[in-house]
Write an enzyme that holds these catalytic residues in place. Structure first.
Site, PDB file in Angstrom:
ATOM      1  N   TYR A  29     -14.782  -5.049   7.797  1.00  0.00           N
ATOM      2  CA  TYR A  29     -13.442  -4.443   7.859  1.00  0.00           C
ATOM      3  C   TYR A  29     -12.867  -4.578   9.262  1.00  0.00           C
ATOM      4  CZ  TYR A  29      -9.938  -0.671   7.906  1.00  0.00           C
ATOM      5  OH  TYR A  29      -8.795   0.065   8.050  1.00  0.00           O
ATOM      6  N   GLY A  44       0.847  -1.202   0.000  1.00  0.00           N
ATOM      7  CA  GLY A  44       0.000   0.000   0.000  1.00  0.00           C
ATOM      8  C   GLY A  44       0.873   1.239   0.000  1.00  0.00           C
ATOM      9  N   GLY A  45       2.025   1.140  -0.648  1.00  0.00           N
ATOM     10  CA  GLY A  45       3.026   2.194  -0.555  1.00  0.00           C
ATOM     11  C   GLY A  45       2.693   3.483  -1.269  1.00  0.00           C
ATOM     12  N   LYS A  82     -16.050  18.206  -1.246  1.00  0.00           N
ATOM     13  CA  LYS A  82     -17.375  18.826  -1.354  1.00  0.00           C
ATOM     14  C   LYS A  82     -17.278  20.344  -1.299  1.00  0.00           C
ATOM     15  CE  LYS A  82     -20.105  15.339   1.027  1.00  0.00           C
ATOM     16  NZ  LYS A  82     -21.154  15.128   2.028  1.00  0.00           N
ATOM     17  N   PRO A 107      -3.903   3.748  14.304  1.00  0.00           N
ATOM     18  CA  PRO A 107      -4.117   5.191  14.186  1.00  0.00           C
ATOM     19  C   PRO A 107      -5.597   5.526  14.333  1.00  0.00           C
ATOM     20  CG  PRO A 107      -3.249   4.207  12.129  1.00  0.00           C
ATOM     21  CD  PRO A 107      -3.711   3.103  12.999  1.00  0.00           C
ATOM     22  N   GLY A 128      -0.490   4.760  -1.181  1.00  0.00           N
ATOM     23  CA  GLY A 128      -1.722   5.288  -0.600  1.00  0.00           C
ATOM     24  C   GLY A 128      -1.432   6.474   0.299  1.00  0.00           C
ATOM     25  N   LEU A 129      -2.445   6.834   1.060  1.00  0.00           N
ATOM     26  CA  LEU A 129      -2.351   8.012   1.938  1.00  0.00           C
ATOM     27  C   LEU A 129      -1.152   7.914   2.886  1.00  0.00           C
ATOM     28  CD1 LEU A 129      -3.526  10.496   3.472  1.00  0.00           C
ATOM     29  CD2 LEU A 129      -5.023   8.893   4.679  1.00  0.00           C
ATOM     30  N   GLY A 143       1.223   5.485   2.868  1.00  0.00           N
ATOM     31  CA  GLY A 143       2.420   5.092   2.127  1.00  0.00           C
ATOM     32  C   GLY A 143       3.160   6.291   1.565  1.00  0.00           C
TER      33      GLY A 143
END
Lengths: 361, 361
Positions: free
Chosen positions: A148, A18-19, A200, A176, A21-22, A24
């Site tokens: 999840y 997941g490197g 939004k 986290p 992603g947010l 990562g």
């Protein structure tokens, strides 16, 4: 704090699933721009294009290829409240596959350390507050994302089982609270609350329409900036020696309501229109207040990037050590000082606006 | 032709009672009504696939189906063993389900073992059972099976708990550490059932929770088996060799034992009549709980063992008690009569002695 498991003279080969992603991307930034890459070290940031981690064969192949000594396991099927509510079965199964494949592949290449990523949303729904690391399995999670939640909880079971059956394995996990930052998924339908609000507000500003916040705005959350989380992740990777997980979060007193978060977004984005609350939409869990007492025991001086603006949460004092020079304490205090006084939400909004076209949404 | 409407457990019991099933040939109470086992108001015959069909519970179901209930016209009962398919492999599982196209599934297959085997291999118990369960449930879903009844166990409940335990308490805390791998894997069957129900509308997959099961065709291996078959086997050997019967542990832990044939009868009721996703405990009442010492003494009496009985207190005891409430079962089936413990024990011992050579040990 002595590291009696790892040979600190041997260079690490760190694989980050997941490197891209947010979290990562935040780790990439901290490793390259703050910590630096040591001689002989290797940092490999995997994305889903490198391997489908739901497939055991592909996972094993990529681990065999890179032979990591350390693994930061971030890859998961994730999403905000509404996406979870639609697909609990998929969230459960896909994440169990990913986690099983990654941990087993890491074990097979004899990786000495795997740090996985849980979340405070997985804690029991009926609970006392603040929640802490000992309470993960003390009751069913909130029904909105039980698939999840259980999959993530089972990472803790994996860690204990590897430690129990495969002597010497100290695989662990961090927990986290709500993470936010650049490179997040800003999809309004499927993303998390803060990037959803930012997106939004951006659209509402452009179109001159109201900013519609889903839910009542009353649920409360602790937000942790992705760069702070990254700094703490790197400390856990080499210094934290427990199989038991550790909560990485701002303190309980930093908890804000969704309404306060929305107002902060409005202010930072300079949104001038109307803000309304669609109370027909689900609120999700009312609160998940987590204690960061364990983190504070290990890292009493770590300073989080301020959420909005104004005062730092903790006084920065006069110490000038950096994390990389100090192994006796979580010496991440003044990395922040070395950067301009940052405002986490502003940085995130600025990034989103500047990268609107390419941002995940 | 049997009337096709919902039957009560009372009628089921009466059908069982009319049969002269009993190893010692006793005729039990007379009955006067016939139950209806049909799954639904429609008259579609069932095709029932039983995984783990040749194990302790599988054999009991075979017996009850063939000797008591009978196989209806058009019905099919398939009892799988590990030689038919390796259920830890998704492809093989899918293949066997595609081949048989079951409408109903009784899912008994698992990696199981007594206290000492579990303590050695928590990781394997966790991973292997998750694979089996994931493969079986997904394969069943893909062939559109209308009902899957899985098998949990009271050993999976929280270690720190109030008594008696009931069906609502499964996830209320970590299980006993001796078999946490197995326990979590079994608990996750309940998560699967909830998730299939949540995401795949109409799926009422469910589970039963027996207490300690015993009976013919058990695994009588002293090292890896459960306590009662272990005691029977030890008593047999001790009798032959003129040595003491050594009971592992202090003898003080307490257990509720359910005869495999009683469990089988209840399983068949659940298969067609029990309509909840939430699991149901299948057990004798709390007042039937006995200590390991009392169980050992019952074995000694039934086996007519004349030697000395000693307790090896250096060996682990496992959980002290797991007292389960059968109140939910009693609400549904107020008149179901369990086979008396000594009678069931005698039948089991007689079977073991008569089948010593071929018995699993």
């Amino acid at each position: 704090m002595e590291d009696n498991i790892l040979d600190q003279s041997a260079p690490m080969r760190v694989l980050v699933t997941g490197g891209t992603g947010l979290v990562g991307r935040a780790i990439q930034h901290v490793v390259r721009e703050e910590r630096g890459i040591r001689e002989g070290e290797e940092w490999i940031f995997l994305s889903s294009t490198d391997a489908n981690l739901m497939d055991a064969g592909e996972t094993r192949e990529v681990f065999q290829k890179h032979q990591p000594t350390h693994v930061i396991h971030l890859a998961a099927m994730v999403g905000g409240l509404f996406k979870n509510m639609r697909a609990n079965l998929d969230f459960w199964r896909n994440n169990i596959y990913i986690n099983d494949n990654v941990l087993q592949a890491a074990h097979e290449v004899d990786a000495v350390r795997v740090v996985s990523c849980l979340s405070t949303c997985i804690f029991p729904d009926k609970t006392t507050y603040p929640i802490d690391e000992t309470m993960i399995h003390n009751g069913p999670p909130h029904k909105s994302n039980f698939g999840y939640s259980y999959a993530k909880r089972m990472l803790d079971v994996y860690n204990r089982a590897y430690h129990d059956q495969e002597r010497g394995r100290f695989y662990t996990a961090v927990i986290p609270t709500n993470v936010f930052g650049p490179h997040d998924n800003f999809n309004i339908k499927d993303g998390h609350v803060l990037p959803g609000l930012i997106h939004k507000a951006y659209i509402a500003q452009k179109e001159g329409s109201p900013l519609v916040v889903w839910g009542s705005g009353t649920p409360r959350r602790q937000f942790i900036y992705s760069l702070d989380l990254a700094r703490l992740f790197l400390w856990v990777l080499t210094e934290y020696q427990e199989v038991e997980p550790i909560i990485l979060s701002v303190g309980e007193e930093e908890e804000v309501s969704i309404k306060e978060a929305a107002e902060a977004v409005v202010e930072v984005m300079r949104f001038k229109g109307q803000v309304t609350y669609d109370t027909t939409k689900a609120d999700g869990q009312f609160k998940k207040t987590a204690s960061n007492a364990k983190l504070r025991q290990y890292c009493p001086s770590f300073t989080f990037t301020p959420f909005k603006q104004g005062t730092f949460i903790h006084s920065t004092g006069n110490l000038r050590k950096t994390f990389w020079e100090n192994s006796g304490e979580c010496g991440l205090v003044f990395t922040v000082c070395l950067v301009l006084p940052s405002i986490a939400l502003k940085e995130t909004c600025d990034w989103f606006v500047a990268n609107y076209d390419s941002a995940r949404k």
